[in-house]
Scaffold this motif. Structure first.
Motif, PDB file in Angstrom:
ATOM      1  N   ILE A  59       0.798  -1.228   0.000  1.00  0.00           N
ATOM      2  CA  ILE A  59       0.000   0.000   0.000  1.00  0.00           C
ATOM      3  C   ILE A  59       0.831   1.279   0.000  1.00  0.00           C
ATOM      4  CG2 ILE A  59      -2.008  -1.077   1.049  1.00  0.00           C
ATOM      5  CD1 ILE A  59      -1.007   0.408   3.692  1.00  0.00           C
ATOM      6  N   GLY A  60       2.138   1.158  -0.073  1.00  0.00           N
ATOM      7  CA  GLY A  60       2.883   2.400  -0.132  1.00  0.00           C
ATOM      8  C   GLY A  60       4.381   2.224  -0.076  1.00  0.00           C
ATOM      9  N   ASN A  61       5.059   3.362  -0.248  1.00  0.00           N
ATOM     10  CA  ASN A  61       6.507   3.416  -0.089  1.00  0.00           C
ATOM     11  C   ASN A  61       6.880   4.789   0.443  1.00  0.00           C
ATOM     12  OD1 ASN A  61       7.044   5.272  -2.304  1.00  0.00           O
ATOM     13  ND2 ASN A  61       6.564   3.576  -3.645  1.00  0.00           N
ATOM     14  N   LEU A  62       7.913   4.793   1.265  1.00  0.00           N
ATOM     15  CA  LEU A  62       8.402   6.015   1.890  1.00  0.00           C
ATOM     16  C   LEU A  62       9.908   6.041   1.814  1.00  0.00           C
ATOM     17  CD1 LEU A  62       6.382   5.967   5.247  1.00  0.00           C
ATOM     18  CD2 LEU A  62       5.928   7.362   3.248  1.00  0.00           C
ATOM     19  N   SER A  63      10.464   7.217   1.847  1.00  0.00           N
ATOM     20  CA  SER A  63      11.903   7.366   1.991  1.00  0.00           C
ATOM     21  C   SER A  63      12.150   8.462   3.007  1.00  0.00           C
ATOM     22  CB  SER A  63      12.560   7.692   0.646  1.00  0.00           C
ATOM     23  OG  SER A  63      12.016   8.881   0.111  1.00  0.00           O
ATOM     24  N   GLY A  64      13.312   8.419   3.614  1.00  0.00           N
ATOM     25  CA  GLY A  64      13.670   9.420   4.608  1.00  0.00           C
ATOM     26  C   GLY A  64      14.531   8.811   5.694  1.00  0.00           C
ATOM     27  N   THR A  65      14.861   9.617   6.670  1.00  0.00           N
ATOM     28  CA  THR A  65      15.688   9.183   7.795  1.00  0.00           C
ATOM     29  C   THR A  65      15.311   9.988   9.028  1.00  0.00           C
ATOM     30  OG1 THR A  65      17.384  10.804   7.259  1.00  0.00           O
ATOM     31  CG2 THR A  65      17.690   8.585   6.352  1.00  0.00           C
ATOM     32  N   ASP A  66      15.924   9.607  10.146  1.00  0.00           N
ATOM     33  CA  ASP A  66      15.795  10.334  11.404  1.00  0.00           C
ATOM     34  C   ASP A  66      14.351  10.534  11.849  1.00  0.00           C
ATOM     35  OD1 ASP A  66      18.568  10.519  11.561  1.00  0.00           O
ATOM     36  OD2 ASP A  66      18.587  12.410  10.455  1.00  0.00           O
ATOM     37  N   GLY A  67      13.498   9.550  11.595  1.00  0.00           N
ATOM     38  CA  GLY A  67      12.131   9.596  12.086  1.00  0.00           C
ATOM     39  C   GLY A  67      11.145  10.322  11.207  1.00  0.00           C
ATOM     40  N   SER A  68      11.591  10.935  10.101  1.00  0.00           N
ATOM     41  CA  SER A  68      10.693  11.672   9.217  1.00  0.00           C
ATOM     42  C   SER A  68      10.787  11.094   7.801  1.00  0.00           C
ATOM     43  CB  SER A  68      11.063  13.155   9.212  1.00  0.00           C
ATOM     44  OG  SER A  68      10.148  13.895   8.452  1.00  0.00           O
ATOM     45  N   TYR A  69       9.645  10.655   7.279  1.00  0.00           N
ATOM     46  CA  TYR A  69       9.607   9.955   6.001  1.00  0.00           C
ATOM     47  C   TYR A  69       8.504  10.523   5.111  1.00  0.00           C
ATOM     48  CZ  TYR A  69      12.279   6.745   8.852  1.00  0.00           C
ATOM     49  OH  TYR A  69      13.219   6.216   9.687  1.00  0.00           O
ATOM     50  N   SER A  70       8.697  10.449   3.794  1.00  0.00           N
ATOM     51  CA  SER A  70       7.659  10.907   2.872  1.00  0.00           C
ATOM     52  C   SER A  70       7.625   9.989   1.660  1.00  0.00           C
ATOM     53  CB  SER A  70       7.905  12.352   2.445  1.00  0.00           C
ATOM     54  OG  SER A  70       9.121  12.457   1.744  1.00  0.00           O
ATOM     55  N   GLY A  71       6.501   9.993   0.959  1.00  0.00           N
ATOM     56  CA  GLY A  71       6.353   9.146  -0.218  1.00  0.00           C
ATOM     57  C   GLY A  71       4.921   9.093  -0.677  1.00  0.00           C
ATOM     58  N   GLU A  72       4.470   7.888  -0.999  1.00  0.00           N
ATOM     59  CA  GLU A  72       3.119   7.684  -1.521  1.00  0.00           C
ATOM     60  C   GLU A  72       2.427   6.570  -0.761  1.00  0.00           C
ATOM     61  OE1 GLU A  72       3.804   6.766  -5.647  1.00  0.00           O
ATOM     62  OE2 GLU A  72       3.607   8.890  -6.183  1.00  0.00           O
ATOM     63  N   ILE A  73       1.105   6.681  -0.693  1.00  0.00           N
ATOM     64  CA  ILE A  73       0.281   5.655  -0.061  1.00  0.00           C
ATOM     65  C   ILE A  73      -0.910   5.376  -0.971  1.00  0.00           C
ATOM     66  CG2 ILE A  73      -1.001   7.334   1.302  1.00  0.00           C
ATOM     67  CD1 ILE A  73      -0.033   3.909   2.593  1.00  0.00           C
ATOM     68  N   THR A  74      -1.292   4.120  -1.050  1.00  0.00           N
ATOM     69  CA  THR A  74      -2.412   3.723  -1.890  1.00  0.00           C
ATOM     70  C   THR A  74      -3.562   3.250  -1.024  1.00  0.00           C
ATOM     71  OG1 THR A  74      -0.910   3.078  -3.659  1.00  0.00           O
ATOM     72  CG2 THR A  74      -3.131   2.152  -3.732  1.00  0.00           C
ATOM     73  N   ASP A  75      -4.748   3.747  -1.306  1.00  0.00           N
ATOM     74  CA  ASP A  75      -5.955   3.287  -0.624  1.00  0.00           C
ATOM     75  C   ASP A  75      -6.232   1.878  -1.133  1.00  0.00           C
ATOM     76  OD1 ASP A  75      -8.597   2.634   0.034  1.00  0.00           O
ATOM     77  OD2 ASP A  75      -9.284   4.711  -0.208  1.00  0.00           O
ATOM     78  N   PRO A  76      -6.196   0.877  -0.261  1.00  0.00           N
ATOM     79  CA  PRO A  76      -6.373  -0.496  -0.742  1.00  0.00           C
ATOM     80  C   PRO A  76      -7.765  -0.780  -1.281  1.00  0.00           C
ATOM     81  CG  PRO A  76      -6.270  -0.446   1.648  1.00  0.00           C
ATOM     82  CD  PRO A  76      -5.951   0.939   1.174  1.00  0.00           C
ATOM     83  N   ASP A  77      -8.759  -0.002  -0.886  1.00  0.00           N
ATOM     84  CA  ASP A  77     -10.122  -0.218  -1.383  1.00  0.00           C
ATOM     85  C   ASP A  77     -10.328   0.327  -2.791  1.00  0.00           C
ATOM     86  OD1 ASP A  77     -11.213  -1.585   0.823  1.00  0.00           O
ATOM     87  OD2 ASP A  77     -11.552   0.307   1.889  1.00  0.00           O
ATOM     88  N   THR A  78      -9.698   1.452  -3.114  1.00  0.00           N
ATOM     89  CA  THR A  78      -9.933   2.102  -4.410  1.00  0.00           C
ATOM     90  C   THR A  78      -8.746   2.040  -5.355  1.00  0.00           C
ATOM     91  OG1 THR A  78      -9.147   4.252  -3.644  1.00  0.00           O
ATOM     92  CG2 THR A  78     -11.503   3.745  -3.316  1.00  0.00           C
ATOM     93  N   ASP A  79      -7.593   1.658  -4.834  1.00  0.00           N
ATOM     94  CA  ASP A  79      -6.329   1.656  -5.576  1.00  0.00           C
ATOM     95  C   ASP A  79      -5.917   3.057  -6.031  1.00  0.00           C
ATOM     96  OD1 ASP A  79      -5.547  -1.004  -5.307  1.00  0.00           O
ATOM     97  OD2 ASP A  79      -6.787  -1.629  -6.996  1.00  0.00           O
ATOM     98  N   LYS A  80      -6.408   4.093  -5.363  1.00  0.00           N
ATOM     99  CA  LYS A  80      -5.969   5.463  -5.637  1.00  0.00           C
ATOM    100  C   LYS A  80      -4.755   5.764  -4.775  1.00  0.00           C
ATOM    101  CE  LYS A  80     -10.366   7.315  -7.126  1.00  0.00           C
ATOM    102  NZ  LYS A  80     -11.393   8.345  -6.934  1.00  0.00           N
ATOM    103  N   THR A  81      -3.784   6.475  -5.362  1.00  0.00           N
ATOM    104  CA  THR A  81      -2.542   6.791  -4.667  1.00  0.00           C
ATOM    105  C   THR A  81      -2.511   8.258  -4.276  1.00  0.00           C
ATOM    106  OG1 THR A  81      -1.394   5.043  -5.867  1.00  0.00           O
ATOM    107  CG2 THR A  81      -0.018   6.739  -4.880  1.00  0.00           C
ATOM    108  N   TYR A  82      -2.032   8.523  -3.062  1.00  0.00           N
ATOM    109  CA  TYR A  82      -1.979   9.863  -2.493  1.00  0.00           C
ATOM    110  C   TYR A  82      -0.569  10.160  -1.998  1.00  0.00           C
ATOM    111  CZ  TYR A  82      -6.989   9.024  -2.354  1.00  0.00           C
ATOM    112  OH  TYR A  82      -8.278   8.724  -2.700  1.00  0.00           O
ATOM    113  N   SER A  83      -0.246  11.436  -1.875  1.00  0.00           N
ATOM    114  CA  SER A  83       1.027  11.786  -1.252  1.00  0.00           C
ATOM    115  C   SER A  83       0.857  11.601   0.247  1.00  0.00           C
ATOM    116  CB  SER A  83       1.432  13.225  -1.584  1.00  0.00           C
ATOM    117  OG  SER A  83       0.488  14.138  -1.064  1.00  0.00           O
ATOM    118  N   GLY A  84       1.914  11.182   0.890  1.00  0.00           N
ATOM    119  CA  GLY A  84       1.819  10.935   2.324  1.00  0.00           C
ATOM    120  C   GLY A  84       3.177  10.910   2.968  1.00  0.00           C
ATOM    121  N   SER A  85       3.168  10.845   4.265  1.00  0.00           N
ATOM    122  CA  SER A  85       4.416  10.745   5.002  1.00  0.00           C
ATOM    123  C   SER A  85       4.158  10.220   6.397  1.00  0.00           C
ATOM    124  CB  SER A  85       5.116  12.100   5.035  1.00  0.00           C
ATOM    125  OG  SER A  85       4.272  13.049   5.604  1.00  0.00           O
TER     126      SER A  85
END
Length: 112
Positions: A59-85
């Protein structure tokens, strides 16, 4: 449905409360009670649901370090992808997913 995404598994924009590096790796209990595994994949961290209605779904992927991450997340019900962190603070992971960086929802996951 962004709300469903956030209930089952979402990622957040946020800042960790400490200066020390806090790992995001591991298993997390989502707000809906499902278990999400965050593991290394390539140069990022992949999020895969391990339990619940969408078990086995990435449902997603993130990158980052030191406790703060950002990337994309996918709603598993709709398969729509959003920005997230996500922001790790001890055994909590504050997740936030956004549409157009304006309409955002957040939730907190707990480390298992």
């Amino acid at each position: 449905m962004l709300r469903t995404l956030l209930i089952t598994a979402t990622l957040a924009l946020g800042i960790a409360g400490t200066a020390a590096a806090e790992p995001i790796l591991g298993n997390w209990k989502t707000a809906s009670g499902a278990t999400a595994e965050i593991a290394p994949c390539g140069g990022a961290f992949c999020i895969t649901l391990k339990t619940g209605k969408h078990a086995g779904k990435r449902i997603g992927n993130l990158s980052g370090t030191d406790g703060s991450y950002s990337g994309e997340i996918t709603d598993p019900d709709t398969d729509k992808t959003y920005s997230g962190s996500g922001a790790v603070n001890g055994n909590s992971l504050k997740m936030k997913g956004c549409v157009l960086k304006v309409l955002c929802k957040s939730q907190t996951w707990t480390r298992l």
